[in-house]
Design a protein around this motif. Structure first.
Motif, PDB file in Angstrom:
ATOM      1  N   ASP A 129       1.491  15.528   1.868  1.00 30.79           N
ATOM      2  CA  ASP A 129       1.081  15.388   0.468  1.00 30.79           C
ATOM      3  C   ASP A 129       2.088  14.617  -0.370  1.00 30.79           C
ATOM      4  O   ASP A 129       1.882  14.454  -1.578  1.00 30.79           O
ATOM      5  CB  ASP A 129       0.880  16.780  -0.150  1.00 30.79           C
ATOM      6  N   PRO A 164      -5.443   7.326   8.148  1.00 33.18           N
ATOM      7  CA  PRO A 164      -6.511   7.028   7.189  1.00 33.18           C
ATOM      8  C   PRO A 164      -5.959   6.630   5.826  1.00 33.18           C
ATOM      9  O   PRO A 164      -4.785   6.846   5.513  1.00 33.18           O
ATOM     10  CB  PRO A 164      -7.249   8.364   7.087  1.00 33.18           C
ATOM     11  N   ARG A 165      -6.836   6.066   5.006  1.00 29.86           N
ATOM     12  CA  ARG A 165      -6.543   5.857   3.594  1.00 29.86           C
ATOM     13  C   ARG A 165      -7.077   7.050   2.819  1.00 29.86           C
ATOM     14  O   ARG A 165      -8.235   7.430   2.979  1.00 29.86           O
ATOM     15  CB  ARG A 165      -7.207   4.589   3.078  1.00 29.86           C
ATOM     16  N   ARG A 166      -6.231   7.620   1.992  1.00 28.37           N
ATOM     17  CA  ARG A 166      -6.640   8.723   1.130  1.00 28.37           C
ATOM     18  C   ARG A 166      -6.168   8.432  -0.282  1.00 28.37           C
ATOM     19  O   ARG A 166      -4.963   8.285  -0.512  1.00 28.37           O
ATOM     20  CB  ARG A 166      -6.066  10.053   1.619  1.00 28.37           C
ATOM     21  N   ASP A 167      -7.121   8.311  -1.188  1.00 23.46           N
ATOM     22  CA  ASP A 167      -6.795   7.983  -2.584  1.00 23.46           C
ATOM     23  C   ASP A 167      -5.948   6.724  -2.669  1.00 23.46           C
ATOM     24  O   ASP A 167      -4.995   6.635  -3.454  1.00 23.46           O
ATOM     25  CB  ASP A 167      -6.072   9.159  -3.265  1.00 23.46           C
ATOM     26  N   ARG A 217       2.084   7.873   2.400  1.00 28.33           N
ATOM     27  CA  ARG A 217       2.309   9.293   2.158  1.00 28.33           C
ATOM     28  C   ARG A 217       2.618  10.008   3.460  1.00 28.33           C
ATOM     29  O   ARG A 217       2.045   9.709   4.514  1.00 28.33           O
ATOM     30  CB  ARG A 217       1.070   9.938   1.514  1.00 28.33           C
ATOM     31  N   ALA A 275      -0.689  12.648   8.019  1.00 27.61           N
ATOM     32  CA  ALA A 275      -0.849  14.045   7.612  1.00 27.61           C
ATOM     33  C   ALA A 275       0.278  14.930   8.120  1.00 27.61           C
ATOM     34  O   ALA A 275       0.721  15.843   7.424  1.00 27.61           O
ATOM     35  CB  ALA A 275      -2.206  14.572   8.097  1.00 27.61           C
ATOM     36  N   ILE A 281      -2.086   4.956   2.569  1.00 26.53           N
ATOM     37  CA  ILE A 281      -2.061   5.231   4.003  1.00 26.53           C
ATOM     38  C   ILE A 281      -1.328   6.556   4.187  1.00 26.53           C
ATOM     39  O   ILE A 281      -0.220   6.742   3.676  1.00 26.53           O
ATOM     40  CB  ILE A 281      -1.342   4.109   4.768  1.00 26.53           C
ATOM     41  N   THR A 282      -1.953   7.489   4.921  1.00 30.59           N
ATOM     42  CA  THR A 282      -1.426   8.847   4.980  1.00 30.59           C
ATOM     43  C   THR A 282      -1.186   9.298   6.414  1.00 30.59           C
ATOM     44  O   THR A 282      -2.063   9.158   7.279  1.00 30.59           O
ATOM     45  CB  THR A 282      -2.395   9.833   4.300  1.00 30.59           C
ATOM     46  N   THR A 313       0.847  -1.184   0.000  1.00 31.21           N
ATOM     47  CA  THR A 313       0.000   0.000   0.000  1.00 31.21           C
ATOM     48  C   THR A 313       0.886   1.240   0.000  1.00 31.21           C
ATOM     49  O   THR A 313       1.811   1.333   0.813  1.00 31.21           O
ATOM     50  CB  THR A 313      -0.912   0.021   1.248  1.00 31.21           C
ATOM     51  N   GLU A 322      -3.776   1.675  10.745  1.00 34.88           N
ATOM     52  CA  GLU A 322      -5.171   2.131  10.823  1.00 34.88           C
ATOM     53  C   GLU A 322      -5.648   2.185  12.266  1.00 34.88           C
ATOM     54  O   GLU A 322      -6.398   3.099  12.645  1.00 34.88           O
ATOM     55  CB  GLU A 322      -6.057   1.221   9.980  1.00 34.88           C
TER      56      GLU A 322
END
Length: 283
Positions: free
Chosen positions: A31, A51-54, A28, A60, A57-58, A25, A46
């Motif tokens: 960005d 979260p999953r974004r597009d 990120r 932020a 796994i991100t 997976t 998780e």
């Protein structure tokens, strides 16, 4: 292709076993696409609120990577090295986070290291100092190694790390190691038991005085030996006695010395493989 190329090409192949994404997976940091995580790690991330974004796994806030790594180590997900490394989204990009070096392959993040060929010119030809790794090393214990090699800790330049490792591993005085010359950068992407290694090796040559004898200082090297470069050539060609990535740095040396013809089809294939131009792992 020259018939003697295959034994050298196998070392490139063994260090470039990763196929991306290969079921992983994307990971990120803010960005920026930064790595890939194994499916088994996704539930752990998780549960910690990532979260999953597009499809990725991100995390932020990249500053959270360091405490996230500490939490995963405390939970037994991986074994900490207790040494922080800088994290960048690309091989040449600026640091955007840092994390324990043991967590880098867990997230498929790029790691940087230094390797130095310790060379001695004698009347009977060019010689190379090699080390034998201590038998209690976590990675490749007892294997043959460079005179100096190691990872680049957070906040250090490759030169900083080289000077540090030269003192700690081989007792090389700073005025001597400062004469080392940068000669190459090698990249590979490799599946290992600890995860996905995407490594960039900053390579140096250092010509040492004939009377200089390195001495192990930090317990990571068992002993040193001075051998003819031709002997090192045969060890790399015929055996797996060297630590896996040391073979790549020595192949680069053999190409530069003309022991392997760099303009032959084999030489060009080896040079392209060392540069990592055929892999998407560093795109």
């Amino acid at each position: 292709m020259a018939p003697d190329a295959a034994p050298f090409l196998r070392h490139l192949e063994s260090c470039n076993t990763a196929r991306l994404p290969g079921g992983r997976t994307p990971f990120r940091l803010g960005d920026a696409p930064a790595g890939w995580v194994d499916p088994g790690l996704v539930p752990e991330l998780e549960r910690r609120g990532l979260p999953r974004r597009d499809g990725a796994i991100t995390l932020a806030d990249p500053a959270r990577l360091e405490p996230l790594g500490e939490d995963l180590a405390a939970s037994g997900v991986y074994r900490s090295h207790h040494e922080l490394f800088d994290v960048a989204a690309t091989a040449d990009g600026p640091a955007i986070a840092r994390v324990d070096r043991g967590a880098l392959p867990l997230f498929g993040l790029i790691a940087h290291g230094v390797h130095m060929n310790g060379l001695v010119r004698r009347p009977d030809g060019l010689h190379l100092w090699i080390g034998r790794r201590a038998t209690d090393k976590r990675l490749d214990p007892g294997k043959l190694d460079h005179l100096v090699a190691g990872g680049i800790p957070a906040g250090h330049t490759p030169e900083d790390a080289l000077h540090k490792e030269a003192a700690e591993e081989a007792s090389i005085p700073l005025p001597i190691v400062r004469q080392a010359v940068p000669v190459a950068r090698i990249r590979y992407a490799m599946d290992r038991p600890e995860g996905l290694r995407r490594d960039v090796l900053h390579c140096y040559d250092l010509e040492l005085p004939a009377d200089f004898v390195p001495a192990p200082a930090d317990g990571e090297v068992e002993s040193f030996a001075l051998i003819p470069v031709g002997e090192a050539f045969h060890i790399v060609r015929d055996t797996d006695d060297f630590k896996f990535n040391v073979n790549l740095v020595l192949i680069d040396l053999f190409l530069r010395l003309g022991l392997i013809d760099p303009d032959s089809p084999a030489g060009r294939a080896l040079r392209a493989g060392l540069a990592g131009t055929a892999t998407t792992a560093f795109a």
